[in-house]
Write a protein that holds these residues in place. Structure first.
Motif, mmCIF file in Angstrom:
data_model
loop_
_atom_site.group_PDB
_atom_site.id
_atom_site.type_symbol
_atom_site.label_atom_id
_atom_site.label_comp_id
_atom_site.label_asym_id
_atom_site.label_seq_id
_atom_site.Cartn_x
_atom_site.Cartn_y
_atom_site.Cartn_z
ATOM 1 N N ASP A 92 -1.723 -3.886 3.659
ATOM 2 C CA ASP A 92 -0.294 -4.299 3.209
ATOM 3 C C ASP A 92 0.369 -3.288 2.403
ATOM 4 N N ALA A 93 1.436 -3.426 1.829
ATOM 5 C CA ALA A 93 2.494 -2.768 1.296
ATOM 6 C C ALA A 93 1.618 -2.276 -0.211
ATOM 7 N N SER A 94 0.709 -2.826 -0.464
ATOM 8 C CA SER A 94 0.065 -2.439 -1.911
ATOM 9 C C SER A 94 -1.022 -1.695 -1.586
#
Lengths: 209, 543
Positions: B445-447
């Motif tokens: 995911d984005a993190s």
């Protein structure tokens, strides 16, 4: 004493001086030294054919160790070598030729390489039993060693098992060491491949329940 | 003070002549060889007012249809080698001041040729056979001979001073051996002209001690040259030239015939090298075939000049070409040319005193050449580590060349995949799928955390090789895919994993990438996989 004899004498003296001062280590025994951790199963790499089954890492470790001693090495039919890892094993790329796909002319290629290279690292090649026998004869007379991943009639066979990585757990950490067990006949040794090279494995401690 | 009798041979406007000889321009055109300024101009251009040192813009404004050819020092020297060969027939040792201008000791060759004029005539006609116009002059000392060549005359010793006197001092710049010397002299001449001393006559009338105390060594050398003295110029040998032998033959289709031809030409080339006491560093074999095809290959041969070595290489090469004829019909061999380049004086190379105990470069090189003859140049590769953040970008492949030294990039790459690196790396990473314990697909995911499409607690459980996409692999079998299938032929359990780490690599190049790496411990050898875009790829195996 003519010139040739004097030169031979000079070489002999230099040779002895080199050996005495420890500059050259491969003098007394024939062949190339193998990594310390593997000496129980393969003391030296002598002309002939060694099959190494089950691990590219061990294959590269032996080749790299010899390369660091000055051997010229040809890799044949191994298109998927991790060169970063190979260099960590000591492979000197200035003395290394890479022939990724010799195809149907593999026997000719190996014959030519046996004349010019000290060690041939061979992957899966199109060789008949006859080719293999002829090559085995040739490398012995030429003083070349073949390390192969796949050679049914090899004079020595190293079987590598294991390959358990350690150093990480559930996303934390990273791969620090891989443990291999190498066996040859009845001899057997364990070693760890780490970022510092191939080292002797510490005794495995088993939990006693 | 007067130097020995020297001759000079000058080919006017050499850069232009070289460009014409390389078929870059037609002789009658207005041609200028330029970088930012005009270096040389053809007579047609000069007639319209183009001068050396003009800016390109000015030259174009004078002659709108001027053919401008970029300056190329290599071309100048290369083409000049032909002229040098022609000179070599008459003069034993020449000093090349620069391509287009050569000086030599004149007395001995003139005795041989039967007089200075006879020597000049035979030199000019030999050079003319190379389709170049040249002028020859004689004079005492370096500068005198060069300036005499510009006027095609012989300056007797007693007239030296009166001949040199009217020239501007800047005429001495033509004999400046290097760019640095030229700059030094330029400065000296600048100062002199501001002192009102502009001609060689005025300059040589000055006292040596005054010159030496004011201008040092550079001034002294200039002053001595202006007196008609000799001065050792820096380049005293021929530039790295080439020696070539060539032969047109009746169509040759068989390897045996080719071997004879190879032997013959190799003997001839070795003979030429031996008479000049040279060894070559590169051997180029060039062949033409009946259907008009051409093949050429250059080999680096380490200080080889024996006929046997050359024969072997040429023979392997030709039989390789004739052999590959079945695949690519080239027809019969009709022309063969061998060129020895990268020449060096023989005897500067010797084997090590204590002998070659192990095999060395030469033997390795010899086997590689044989294999290249069989399989083609690109079959044998040298590997160079370029360094990088991920294993598949770390190595570069080049056609084999054994080099003496190579700078390895050994500096750490910040943010690289942690070492040790996988021992098997796939050049074309196969696609894999990573499934969560709940059965859903995993992604990053984005993190930069693992995330699962199905549940909130992502934990990798199964790694499986994605099926081959049908279209791309039908025409090109992919060894990466096949090899990966040996290890992960069926879905494997994931025991443990490390990562993901985000790595952004090669951002300075067009093939920049951003990937999230994951090490996974599975049944069998551990794997290094990465997420790029919407897919997982298998980069390597810790086999």
């Amino acid at each position: 004493m003519n010139h040739a004899q004097r030169l031979a004498h000079a070489r002999d003296v230099l040779h002895r001086a080199e050996t005495a001062s420890g500059l050259s280590r491969t003098e007394d025994k024939q062949g190339w030294q193998t990594p310390q951790a593997l000496t129980p199963v393969l003391p030296t790499l002598t002309p002939g054919i060694v099959a190494i089954e089950g691990s590219t890492t061990i294959l590269l470790a032996i080749a790299g160790h010899a390369s660091a001693q000055g051997a010229w090495i040809a890799l044949v039919g191994l298109p998927l070598i991790g060169w970063g890892a190979a260099a960590e094993h000591g492979l000197d790329l200035t003395r290394t030729a890479h022939i990724p796909s010799p195809g149907a002319r593999a026997p000719d290629v190996l014959t030519a390489l046996a004349d010019g290279f000290d060690i041939i690292v061979a992957g899966e090649l199109a060789l008949t039993v006859r080719d293999r026998r002829a090559l085995a004869q040739r490398v012995r007379t030429r003083g070349t060693a073949i390390l192969s991943t796949d050679w049914p009639t090899a004079s020595a066979v190293l079987r590598v098992e294991g390959g358990e990585p350690s150093g990480y757990d559930a996303g934390i950490g990273h791969l620090k060491a891989i443990r291999y067990t190498v066996s040859s006949g009845s001899a057997r040794t364990s070693c760890l491949w780490t970022a510092d090279g191939l080292v002797d494995a510490p005794r495995m401690l088993r939990a006693v329940s | 003070m007067l130097g020995t009798l020297r001759g000079a041979l000058w080919v006017p406007d050499w850069p232009v002549a070289a460009a014409i000889a390389s078929s870059l321009a037609a002789p009658e055109e207005a041609v200028a060889v330029c970088d930012s300024r005009v270096r040389a101009a053809s007579p047609a251009a000069r007639r319209k007012g183009v001068r050396r040192g003009d800016t390109r813009r000015r030259a174009l404004s004078l002659v709108p249809d001027l053919t401008i050819i970029p300056r190329d020092d290599d071309r100048d020297s290369r083409v000049f080698a032909g002229v040098l060969d022609a000179i070599d027939d008459h003069v034993a040792s020449t000093v090349i001041l620069r391509p287009g201008l050569v000086t030599f000791g004149a007395s001995a060759p003139a005795r041989l040729a039967g007089g200075l004029d006879a020597l000049a005539a035979s030199l000019i006609s030999s050079v003319a056979s190379q389709a170049e116009e040249s002028q020859v002059g004689y004079g005492c000392g370096l500068l005198t001979s060069v300036l005499a060549a510009r006027e095609s005359r012989h300056v007797p010793a007693e007239e030296t001073a009166s001949f040199l006197a009217p020239f501007p001092i800047s005429a001495a710049l033509t004999v400046a051996g290097t760019e640095r010397v030229r700059r030094e002299w330029d400065e000296t001449i600048d100062v002199l002209s501001s002192l009102g001393i502009t001609t060689i006559g005025q300059f040589s009338a000055l006292e040596h001690s005054q010159i030496a105390s004011r201008f040092g060594l550079a001034g002294t050398i200039l002053w001595r040259l202006c007196h008609g003295a000799d001065h050792a110029v820096i380049q005293t040998t021929a530039p790295a030239a080439e020696i070539a032998v060539r032969r047109h033959v009746e169509a040759i289709a068989h390897e045996e015939q080719a071997a004879f031809l190879a032997k013959e030409l190799a003997d001839e080339l070795a003979e030429k090298l031996a008479t000049r006491m040279l060894v070559c560093g590169q051997l180029a074999v060039q062949a033409q075939f009946a259907d008009g095809g051409e093949r050429s290959r250059t080999w680096s041969v380490d200080g080889v000049n024996s006929a046997r070595d050359i024969t072997d290489r040429v023979r392997w090469q030709i039989s390789g070409w004739l052999d590959s004829r079945h695949a690519h019909p080239l027809g019969e061999l009709i022309h063969l040319e061998l060129t020895a380049a990268d020449l060096a004086p023989a005897g500067t190379r010797q084997t090590t005193l204590w002998g070659d105990r192990q095999r060395g470069r030469e033997q390795a090189q010899r086997s590689v050449l044989r294999i290249q003859g069989m399989l083609g140049d690109s079959a044998v590769q040298s590997v160079r580590l370029t360094g990088g953040r991920c294993p598949d970008a770390a190595a570069q492949f080049e056609n084999w060349h054994a080099v003496q030294e190579r700078a390895e990039s050994d500096r750490p790459w910040v943010g690289a995949v942690p070492k040790p690196w996988p021992s098997v790396v796939f050049p074309n990473p196969p696609r894999v799928m990573l499934a969560c314990h709940c059965g859903g697909g995993l992604y990053v995911d984005a993190s930069i955390q693992l995330a699962c499409v199905g549940c909130a607690e992502p934990r990798p459980a199964i790694l499986v090789l994605a099926p081959m996409p049908g279209r791309s692999d039908s025409d090109r079998p992919d060894s990466s895919q096949a090899h990966a299938a040996c290890y992960y032929s069926r879905p494997v359990r994931v025991w443990n994993y490390a990562g993901p780490w985000s790595i952004s690599g090669r951002w300075w190049a067009s093939d920049a990438y951003r990937r999230a790496y994951l090490q996974v411990g599975v049944e069998g050898p551990a794997a290094l996989i990465y997420r790029s875009g919407t897919n997982w790829f298998l980069e390597g195996i810790y086999s």
